[in-house]
Design an enzyme around this catalytic site. Sequence first.
Site, PDB file in Angstrom:
ATOM      1  CB  ILE A   1       8.071   4.433  -2.528  1.00  0.00           C
ATOM      2  CG1 ILE A   1       8.181   3.453  -1.429  1.00  0.00           C
ATOM      3  CG2 ILE A   1       7.763   3.629  -3.694  1.00  0.00           C
ATOM      4  CD1 ILE A   1       6.775   2.962  -1.036  1.00  0.00           C
TER       5      ILE A   1
ATOM      6  CB  ALA B   1      -0.997  -0.002   1.392  1.00  0.00           C
TER       7      ALA B   1
ATOM      8  CB  SER C   1       3.837  -2.697   7.363  1.00  0.00           C
ATOM      9  OG  SER C   1       2.591  -3.714   7.180  1.00  0.00           O
TER      10      SER C   1
ATOM     11  CD  GLN D   1       1.363  -7.177   0.759  1.00  0.00           C
ATOM     12  OE1 GLN D   1       1.084  -7.682   1.751  1.00  0.00           O
ATOM     13  NE2 GLN D   1       2.563  -6.448   0.684  1.00  0.00           N
TER      14      GLN D   1
ATOM     15  CG  HIS E   1      -3.907  -9.196  -0.407  1.00  0.00           C
ATOM     16  ND1 HIS E   1      -3.049  -8.415   0.257  1.00  0.00           N
ATOM     17  CD2 HIS E   1      -3.518 -10.430  -0.132  1.00  0.00           C
ATOM     18  CE1 HIS E   1      -2.317  -9.127   1.182  1.00  0.00           C
ATOM     19  NE2 HIS E   1      -2.462 -10.556   0.660  1.00  0.00           N
TER      20      HIS E   1
ATOM     21  CB  CYS F   1     -25.662 -12.912  -6.414  1.00  0.00           C
ATOM     22  SG  CYS F   1     -25.816 -13.723  -8.033  1.00  0.00           S
TER      23      CYS F   1
HETATM   24  P1  NAD Z   1       0.714  -1.287   5.081  1.00  0.00           P
HETATM   25  O1  NAD Z   1      -0.182  -0.366   5.071  1.00  0.00           O
HETATM   26  O2  NAD Z   1       0.734  -2.414   6.163  1.00  0.00           O
HETATM   27  O3  NAD Z   1       2.282  -0.792   4.916  1.00  0.00           O
HETATM   28  C1  NAD Z   1       2.773   0.035   4.129  1.00  0.00           C
HETATM   29  C2  NAD Z   1       3.890   0.535   4.396  1.00  0.00           C
HETATM   30  O4  NAD Z   1       4.352   1.643   3.441  1.00  0.00           O
HETATM   31  C3  NAD Z   1       4.115   1.355   5.702  1.00  0.00           C
HETATM   32  O5  NAD Z   1       4.974   0.443   6.692  1.00  0.00           O
HETATM   33  C4  NAD Z   1       4.581   2.838   5.491  1.00  0.00           C
HETATM   34  O6  NAD Z   1       5.595   3.146   6.423  1.00  0.00           O
HETATM   35  C5  NAD Z   1       5.089   2.562   4.101  1.00  0.00           C
HETATM   36  N1  NAD Z   1       4.896   3.683   3.478  1.00  0.00           N
HETATM   37  C6  NAD Z   1       3.775   4.406   2.910  1.00  0.00           C
HETATM   38  N2  NAD Z   1       3.879   5.480   2.101  1.00  0.00           N
HETATM   39  C7  NAD Z   1       5.423   5.574   1.767  1.00  0.00           C
HETATM   40  C8  NAD Z   1       6.340   6.492   0.911  1.00  0.00           C
HETATM   41  N3  NAD Z   1       5.841   7.044   0.177  1.00  0.00           N
HETATM   42  N4  NAD Z   1       7.374   5.893   0.967  1.00  0.00           N
HETATM   43  C9  NAD Z   1       7.925   4.705   1.774  1.00  0.00           C
HETATM   44  N5  NAD Z   1       7.292   4.275   2.370  1.00  0.00           N
HETATM   45  C10 NAD Z   1       5.861   4.395   2.569  1.00  0.00           C
HETATM   46  O7  NAD Z   1       0.493  -2.075   3.777  1.00  0.00           O
HETATM   47  P2  NAD Z   1       0.748  -3.507   3.233  1.00  0.00           P
HETATM   48  O8  NAD Z   1       2.069  -4.039   3.753  1.00  0.00           O
HETATM   49  O9  NAD Z   1       0.314  -3.482   1.673  1.00  0.00           O
HETATM   50  O10 NAD Z   1      -0.527  -4.108   3.847  1.00  0.00           O
HETATM   51  C11 NAD Z   1      -1.867  -3.595   3.812  1.00  0.00           C
HETATM   52  C12 NAD Z   1      -2.890  -4.471   3.288  1.00  0.00           C
HETATM   53  O11 NAD Z   1      -3.939  -3.710   3.083  1.00  0.00           O
HETATM   54  C13 NAD Z   1      -2.370  -5.075   1.961  1.00  0.00           C
HETATM   55  O12 NAD Z   1      -2.777  -6.435   1.990  1.00  0.00           O
HETATM   56  C14 NAD Z   1      -3.339  -4.468   0.751  1.00  0.00           C
HETATM   57  O13 NAD Z   1      -4.232  -5.470   0.182  1.00  0.00           O
HETATM   58  C15 NAD Z   1      -4.356  -3.667   1.527  1.00  0.00           C
HETATM   59  N6  NAD Z   1      -4.392  -2.361   1.006  1.00  0.00           N
HETATM   60  C16 NAD Z   1      -4.240  -1.981  -0.150  1.00  0.00           C
HETATM   61  C17 NAD Z   1      -4.282  -0.476  -0.617  1.00  0.00           C
HETATM   62  C18 NAD Z   1      -4.184  -0.313  -1.977  1.00  0.00           C
HETATM   63  O14 NAD Z   1      -4.381  -1.143  -2.811  1.00  0.00           O
HETATM   64  N7  NAD Z   1      -3.700   0.943  -2.344  1.00  0.00           N
HETATM   65  C19 NAD Z   1      -4.362   0.469   0.414  1.00  0.00           C
HETATM   66  C20 NAD Z   1      -4.474   0.123   1.910  1.00  0.00           C
HETATM   67  C21 NAD Z   1      -4.532  -1.345   2.149  1.00  0.00           C
END
Ligand code: NAD
Length: 260
Positions: A243, A28, A201, A105, A125, A159
């Site tokens: 990032i 994310a 994370s 993910q 996911h 559905c």
């Molecule tokens: P997470 O939220 O657990 O971790 C995100 C990590 O990214 C954090 O540790 C944070 O410090 C880091 N981060 C955020 N912005 C950043 C940046 N600009 N530069 C560097 N680091 C940055 O996310 P996860 O591990 O993907 O797990 C979350 C779950 O929730 C996943 O399974 C996903 O399916 C779902 N999710 C998806 C989305 C999406 O599709 N965009 C959004 C929220 C949650």
Amino acid sequence: MDAELKTAANDLASLVEQSSRALAFTGAGLSTECGIPDFRSPGGLWTRNKPIPFDAFVTSRAARSEAWRRKFAMDESFKAAVPGRGHRALAAMVATGRLRGIVTQNIDNLHQDSGVPGERLIELHGNGTYATCLHCARRYELGWVREAFEAAGGEAPDCSACGGPVKSATISFGQAMPEAEMRRALDWSVEADLFIAIGSSLVVHPAAGLPVAAKRAGARLVILNREDTPLDGLADRVIAADIGTVLQSVVERLGIAGPG
Ligand code: NAD
């Protein structure tokens, strides 16, 4: 860009150049610069709403209605989001063969929107841009679900073919992982010579087992995330930085940066 960041981007670009089967694993954090909040950053979705587990969704209409209410509340920021610098950099790396593929993910469709072909992308996911019936797998567009939800005064629709629960096509906590995707992701991971974990994370399992499997099979492991992760000790390189900034700089160094 400060010197430390420049060195990190240089190092990552060199590792990519030396590799022949590099893999990106995204979470994310890749999409926060696109206006989609992550789960675990301070103020992220996790601190606002605990996720609704799969069992509750299946057994309770109230839970389903609450899940759809949250989904529609979030939908504007999802719909408005376009790929960021990180997505564009990764798409350029796939297009030029620097990356074998991307295991994500994320559920936001932004890798596809940035031009990554389906056969180079594994969604672990699911995808939040449409819905399916949990019983007969019929597909529903979100517009249909929203109309039915609003017409019923905020109740989750069933559905229209079989009466089963209609759910966003994403994997919830407690829901089985998609088997074929998980198997392919594991194959790509153990075959990788460079595994780059980006914006995750690394606490959501089984997805977080992939970097461990890759490392055990001999890959170099790079973690690009601004906060610590439980796998930092296993990594060959941890880059605790933004990032989009780092990945844009990497593709500039590789000479494959697109416009913007
Ligand atoms: P997470 O939220 O657990 O971790 C995100 C990590 O990214 C954090 O540790 C944070 O410090 C880091 N981060 C955020 N912005 C950043 C940046 N600009 N530069 C560097 N680091 C940055 O996310 P996860 O591990 O993907 O797990 C979350 C779950 O929730 C996943 O399974 C996903 O399916 C779902 N999710 C998806 C989305 C999406 O599709 N965009 C959004 C929220 C949650």
